[in-house]
Write a protein that holds these residues in place. Structure first.
Motif, PDB file in Angstrom:
ATOM      1  N   PHE A 187      -4.275   7.309   2.360  1.00  0.00           N
ATOM      2  CA  PHE A 187      -4.899   6.254   1.118  1.00  0.00           C
ATOM      3  C   PHE A 187      -5.957   7.309   1.690  1.00  0.00           C
ATOM      4  O   PHE A 187      -7.123   7.612   0.841  1.00  0.00           O
TER       5      PHE A 187
ATOM      6  N   SER B 152       5.241   7.031   6.242  1.00  0.00           N
ATOM      7  CA  SER B 152       5.942   5.928   5.001  1.00  0.00           C
ATOM      8  C   SER B 152       4.516   4.993   6.285  1.00  0.00           C
ATOM      9  O   SER B 152       4.548   3.785   5.322  1.00  0.00           O
TER      10      SER B 152
ATOM     11  N   ALA C  27       4.245   7.008  -2.356  1.00  0.00           N
ATOM     12  CA  ALA C  27       4.637   4.938  -2.382  1.00  0.00           C
ATOM     13  C   ALA C  27       5.908   5.143  -2.703  1.00  0.00           C
ATOM     14  O   ALA C  27       6.202   3.544  -2.408  1.00  0.00           O
TER      15      ALA C  27
ATOM     16  N   PRO D 146       0.507   4.164   5.618  1.00  0.00           N
ATOM     17  CA  PRO D 146      -0.553   4.375   4.924  1.00  0.00           C
ATOM     18  C   PRO D 146      -2.064   4.603   5.125  1.00  0.00           C
ATOM     19  O   PRO D 146      -2.347   5.319   4.233  1.00  0.00           O
TER      20      PRO D 146
ATOM     21  N   SER E 182       5.344  -3.079  -5.151  1.00  0.00           N
ATOM     22  CA  SER E 182       4.787  -2.840  -3.831  1.00  0.00           C
ATOM     23  C   SER E 182       4.237  -1.640  -4.261  1.00  0.00           C
ATOM     24  O   SER E 182       3.058  -1.102  -4.523  1.00  0.00           O
ATOM     25  N   TYR E 183       5.755  -0.976  -4.861  1.00  0.00           N
ATOM     26  CA  TYR E 183       5.061   1.051  -5.624  1.00  0.00           C
ATOM     27  C   TYR E 183       3.699   0.515  -6.321  1.00  0.00           C
ATOM     28  O   TYR E 183       2.947   1.398  -6.861  1.00  0.00           O
TER      29      TYR E 183
ATOM     30  N   ALA F  54       7.254   4.207   0.935  1.00  0.00           N
ATOM     31  CA  ALA F  54       6.643   3.730   1.768  1.00  0.00           C
ATOM     32  C   ALA F  54       6.679   2.223   1.741  1.00  0.00           C
ATOM     33  O   ALA F  54       6.705   1.479   2.257  1.00  0.00           O
ATOM     34  N   LYS F  55       7.603   1.743   0.409  1.00  0.00           N
ATOM     35  CA  LYS F  55       8.383   0.462   0.378  1.00  0.00           C
ATOM     36  C   LYS F  55       9.778   0.451   0.036  1.00  0.00           C
ATOM     37  O   LYS F  55       9.638  -0.465  -0.387  1.00  0.00           O
TER      38      LYS F  55
ATOM     39  N   ILE G  58       0.636  -0.388  -5.015  1.00  0.00           N
ATOM     40  CA  ILE G  58      -0.220   1.492  -4.500  1.00  0.00           C
ATOM     41  C   ILE G  58      -0.042   2.580  -5.680  1.00  0.00           C
ATOM     42  O   ILE G  58      -1.160   3.114  -5.216  1.00  0.00           O
TER      43      ILE G  58
ATOM     44  N   ALA H 152      -3.433   1.236  -6.732  1.00  0.00           N
ATOM     45  CA  ALA H 152      -4.620   1.374  -5.772  1.00  0.00           C
ATOM     46  C   ALA H 152      -4.892   3.147  -5.427  1.00  0.00           C
ATOM     47  O   ALA H 152      -6.142   3.377  -5.502  1.00  0.00           O
ATOM     48  N   LEU H 153      -4.376   3.449  -5.566  1.00  0.00           N
ATOM     49  CA  LEU H 153      -4.518   5.180  -6.258  1.00  0.00           C
ATOM     50  C   LEU H 153      -4.690   5.382  -7.254  1.00  0.00           C
ATOM     51  O   LEU H 153      -6.322   6.218  -6.676  1.00  0.00           O
TER      52      LEU H 153
END
Length: 194
Positions: free
Chosen positions: A56, A49, A78, A52, A88-89, A81-82, A92, A95-96
């Motif tokens: 990624f 976690s 994800a 990142p 935040s999820y 991670a947050k 992410i 971004a993915l």
């Protein structure tokens, strides 16, 4: 509806069904691991976690290399991670999705530039030969199907580039990839609440 349209609809529905089945399998495994192997799950998630960039990088490589690792596993990461932050999820997952979309563009350009090379022919024959006929037959429709289903998106993008499909149309149809990530991301978020 003519025969070609009927075949296309059946092909899409069949692959959507496979995608939903695959998603259910991943959800089932996730819930079992979380419930019965909670400590192992927690230790593994704690270990990755805080890394990142590595996650990624692994995701991007997987997406460029025909989606070797299911994106839903990265969505699970994800969530951890947050630590439950929905904003935040979402960021992410977006971004993915964007990285997956870019991986498809890389695949397109690889097919466009290297379609006569031995490397391309070897990769096509090993990983994507079964999709080549449908890419040639359906063109843009196949891009949308691959973007929405478990069909290897990057492989279809590579074949699409090799077929010299219009790049602007390719970019437009690739947006379906973003939709898939958002829908699957929402489902994974809801499942995590169980």
């Amino acid at each position: 509806m003519n025969k070609k349209d009927l075949f296309k609809a059946k092909y899409l529905l069949s692959n959507l069904g496979k995608g939903l089945l695959w998603l259910l399998v991943i959800i089932g495994i996730f819930l079992v691991v979380k419930k019965y192997y909670g400590n192992v799950y927690q230790d593994f998630m704690d270990a990755i976690s805080n890394q990142p960039l590595l996650v990624f990088l692994v995701f991007t490589c997987s997406e460029v290399l025909f989606g070797i690792i299911p994106p839903e596993l990265f969505m699970i990461w994800a969530m951890k991670a947050k630590e439950g932050s929905q904003i935040s999820y979402i960021l992410i997952v977006v971004a993915l999705a964007v990285l997956s979309y870019i991986a498809g563009i890389i695949g397109y350009y690889f097919g466009l530039r290297f379609s006569k090379s031995n490397l391309y022919i070897s990769l096509r024959d090993k990983f994507a030969a079964q999709f080549e006929k449908n890419v040639k037959r359906f063109g843009g429709y196949m891009i949308a199907v691959a973007a929405l289903t478990p069909i290897p998106y990057s492989a279809v993008c590579m074949l699409t580039g090799a077929a010299r499909f219009n790049f602007g149309n390719f970019l437009l149809l690739g947006i379906f990839r973003l939709a898939r990530f958002l829908v699957y991301g929402f489902i994974m978020w809801q499942v995590n609440k169980i």
